[in-house]
Design a protein around this motif. Sequence first.
Motif, mmCIF file in Angstrom:
data_model
loop_
_atom_site.group_PDB
_atom_site.id
_atom_site.type_symbol
_atom_site.label_atom_id
_atom_site.label_comp_id
_atom_site.label_asym_id
_atom_site.label_seq_id
_atom_site.Cartn_x
_atom_site.Cartn_y
_atom_site.Cartn_z
ATOM 1 N N GLY A 171 0.819 -1.214 0.000
ATOM 2 C CA GLY A 171 0.000 0.000 0.000
ATOM 3 C C GLY A 171 0.848 1.256 0.000
ATOM 4 N N TRP A 172 1.945 1.235 0.768
ATOM 5 C CA TRP A 172 2.840 2.391 0.785
ATOM 6 C C TRP A 172 3.459 2.634 -0.593
ATOM 7 C CZ3 TRP A 172 8.152 2.975 0.081
ATOM 8 C CH2 TRP A 172 8.667 4.228 0.458
ATOM 9 N N LEU A 173 3.846 1.542 -1.292
ATOM 10 C CA LEU A 173 4.410 1.696 -2.640
ATOM 11 C C LEU A 173 3.384 2.260 -3.618
ATOM 12 C CD1 LEU A 173 6.516 -1.588 -3.027
ATOM 13 C CD2 LEU A 173 7.380 0.744 -2.821
ATOM 14 N N ILE A 174 2.143 1.796 -3.522
ATOM 15 C CA ILE A 174 1.092 2.314 -4.410
ATOM 16 C C ILE A 174 0.838 3.791 -4.108
ATOM 17 C CG2 ILE A 174 -1.365 2.158 -4.996
ATOM 18 C CD1 ILE A 174 -1.151 -0.858 -4.477
ATOM 19 N N PHE A 175 0.830 4.168 -2.834
ATOM 20 C CA PHE A 175 0.584 5.555 -2.439
ATOM 21 C C PHE A 175 1.761 6.456 -2.829
ATOM 22 C CE2 PHE A 175 0.707 9.005 0.709
ATOM 23 C CZ PHE A 175 -0.539 9.562 0.476
ATOM 24 N N THR A 176 2.994 5.962 -2.659
ATOM 25 C CA THR A 176 4.184 6.770 -2.928
ATOM 26 C C THR A 176 4.466 6.889 -4.429
ATOM 27 O OG1 THR A 176 5.098 5.984 -0.842
ATOM 28 C CG2 THR A 176 6.615 7.062 -2.340
ATOM 29 N N PHE A 177 4.237 5.822 -5.187
ATOM 30 C CA PHE A 177 4.507 5.834 -6.629
ATOM 31 C C PHE A 177 3.219 5.544 -7.412
ATOM 32 C CE2 PHE A 177 8.329 4.132 -4.476
ATOM 33 C CZ PHE A 177 9.216 5.149 -4.764
ATOM 34 N N PRO A 178 2.251 6.470 -7.403
ATOM 35 C CA PRO A 178 0.971 6.170 -8.063
ATOM 36 C C PRO A 178 1.078 6.085 -9.585
ATOM 37 C CG PRO A 178 1.007 8.440 -7.273
ATOM 38 C CD PRO A 178 2.254 7.783 -6.786
ATOM 39 N N ASP A 179 2.071 6.766 -10.172
ATOM 40 C CA ASP A 179 2.223 6.688 -11.627
ATOM 41 C C ASP A 179 2.973 5.435 -12.067
ATOM 42 O OD1 ASP A 179 4.439 7.651 -10.284
ATOM 43 O OD2 ASP A 179 5.164 8.832 -11.989
ATOM 44 N N LYS A 180 3.666 4.780 -11.145
ATOM 45 C CA LYS A 180 4.454 3.597 -11.486
ATOM 46 C C LYS A 180 3.712 2.295 -11.192
ATOM 47 C CE LYS A 180 9.176 1.958 -11.004
ATOM 48 N NZ LYS A 180 10.464 2.140 -10.339
ATOM 49 N N TYR A 181 2.980 2.233 -10.079
ATOM 50 C CA TYR A 181 2.290 1.003 -9.655
ATOM 51 C C TYR A 181 0.812 1.273 -9.460
ATOM 52 C CZ TYR A 181 7.045 -0.434 -8.470
ATOM 53 O OH TYR A 181 8.373 -0.720 -8.519
ATOM 54 N N ASP A 182 0.021 0.245 -9.728
ATOM 55 C CA ASP A 182 -1.398 0.313 -9.389
ATOM 56 C C ASP A 182 -1.758 -0.906 -8.541
ATOM 57 O OD1 ASP A 182 -1.344 -1.671 -11.273
ATOM 58 O OD2 ASP A 182 -2.864 -0.803 -12.580
ATOM 59 N N PHE A 183 -3.016 -0.988 -8.163
ATOM 60 C CA PHE A 183 -3.464 -2.050 -7.258
ATOM 61 C C PHE A 183 -3.300 -3.434 -7.878
ATOM 62 C CE2 PHE A 183 -6.954 -4.389 -5.010
ATOM 63 C CZ PHE A 183 -6.344 -4.390 -3.776
ATOM 64 N N LEU A 184 -3.499 -3.549 -9.195
ATOM 65 C CA LEU A 184 -3.351 -4.837 -9.869
ATOM 66 C C LEU A 184 -1.907 -5.331 -9.804
ATOM 67 C CD1 LEU A 184 -4.704 -7.059 -11.518
ATOM 68 C CD2 LEU A 184 -4.095 -5.769 -13.575
ATOM 69 N N ASP A 185 -0.950 -4.425 -9.964
ATOM 70 C CA ASP A 185 0.461 -4.825 -9.845
ATOM 71 C C ASP A 185 0.751 -5.407 -8.467
ATOM 72 O OD1 ASP A 185 0.973 -3.887 -12.408
ATOM 73 O OD2 ASP A 185 1.523 -1.888 -11.690
ATOM 74 N N PHE A 186 0.217 -4.749 -7.451
ATOM 75 C CA PHE A 186 0.430 -5.234 -6.090
ATOM 76 C C PHE A 186 -0.217 -6.600 -5.883
ATOM 77 C CE2 PHE A 186 -1.517 -5.557 -1.821
ATOM 78 C CZ PHE A 186 -0.360 -5.845 -1.122
ATOM 79 N N LEU A 187 -1.449 -6.766 -6.372
ATOM 80 C CA LEU A 187 -2.127 -8.046 -6.198
ATOM 81 C C LEU A 187 -1.375 -9.178 -6.888
ATOM 82 C CD1 LEU A 187 -5.919 -7.197 -6.536
ATOM 83 C CD2 LEU A 187 -4.642 -7.773 -4.484
ATOM 84 N N VAL A 188 -0.908 -8.939 -8.107
ATOM 85 C CA VAL A 188 -0.184 -9.993 -8.831
ATOM 86 C C VAL A 188 1.106 -10.345 -8.096
ATOM 87 C CG1 VAL A 188 1.047 -10.531 -10.965
ATOM 88 C CG2 VAL A 188 -1.189 -9.447 -11.070
ATOM 89 N N ALA A 189 1.863 -9.339 -7.644
ATOM 90 C CA ALA A 189 3.118 -9.604 -6.935
ATOM 91 C C ALA A 189 2.855 -10.320 -5.611
ATOM 92 C CB ALA A 189 3.861 -8.295 -6.691
ATOM 93 N N ASN A 190 1.836 -9.877 -4.888
ATOM 94 C CA ASN A 190 1.529 -10.481 -3.592
ATOM 95 C C ASN A 190 1.080 -11.926 -3.738
ATOM 96 O OD1 ASN A 190 1.112 -10.704 -0.862
ATOM 97 N ND2 ASN A 190 -0.865 -9.696 -0.885
ATOM 98 N N PHE A 191 0.174 -12.201 -4.680
ATOM 99 C CA PHE A 191 -0.317 -13.568 -4.827
ATOM 100 C C PHE A 191 0.729 -14.486 -5.454
ATOM 101 C CE2 PHE A 191 -4.584 -11.660 -4.313
ATOM 102 C CZ PHE A 191 -4.972 -12.425 -3.233
#
Length: 200
Positions: A171-191
């Motif tokens: 969540g911190w990465l998505i908040f800090t770099f909103p133009d680089k990462y989105d929620f889907l990127d986080f979900l794919v990496a996490n799962f």
Amino acid sequence: SFTALLRQEPAFFDMKSVGSITSQLQDDTARIHAFSGEPIKSFFIAISSIVVGVAVAFFYMWQFALLAIACIPLMGVATSIHMKQMVGEDQGTGDSNDELNSPGGIIVETLLNIRTVSALTLEQRRYEDYEHALLTSEPNYRKEAFMAGFTGGLSMFIQQWVNALQLWFGGWLIFTFPDKYDFLDFLVANFAILFSLFGL
């Protein structure tokens, strides 16, 4: 030994020895497969699972993947403890006489032969046998129960705190770099990391 047997004279060559040798060969190959094939297969499945999961996580969110790599040993140990408690470990076959005199064995034997127990009025005797077996079977049952509860709780504690750390950091990465990462990127990496741990 099989070729030496074939070179002998036909008088010494009987089908019983051939059957014995082929049976021995079959048992030996099964043992070789069990002791060499299965551990190697399990090792490669675990390693490839981790490599693929980390590679996918690096592709979608490399900072998150670095955190996940640091957490993999903790999660691996915690998941291993949890799976050992859920599935159980191989305890061996044990002595069949001891199994019949265990509390569970007495209950099963009594229920299977309930007509005989009732006809011979052995209910009180079976109750006393069960009570005696219960007292002598697990003298340290409180300590064992405490240790099982403690290790199970520790396993879940580690897993949930690592999950919380990963969710917070993602969540911190998505908040800090909103133009680089989105929620889907986080979900794919996490799962990808989560399912690779299941393979481990």
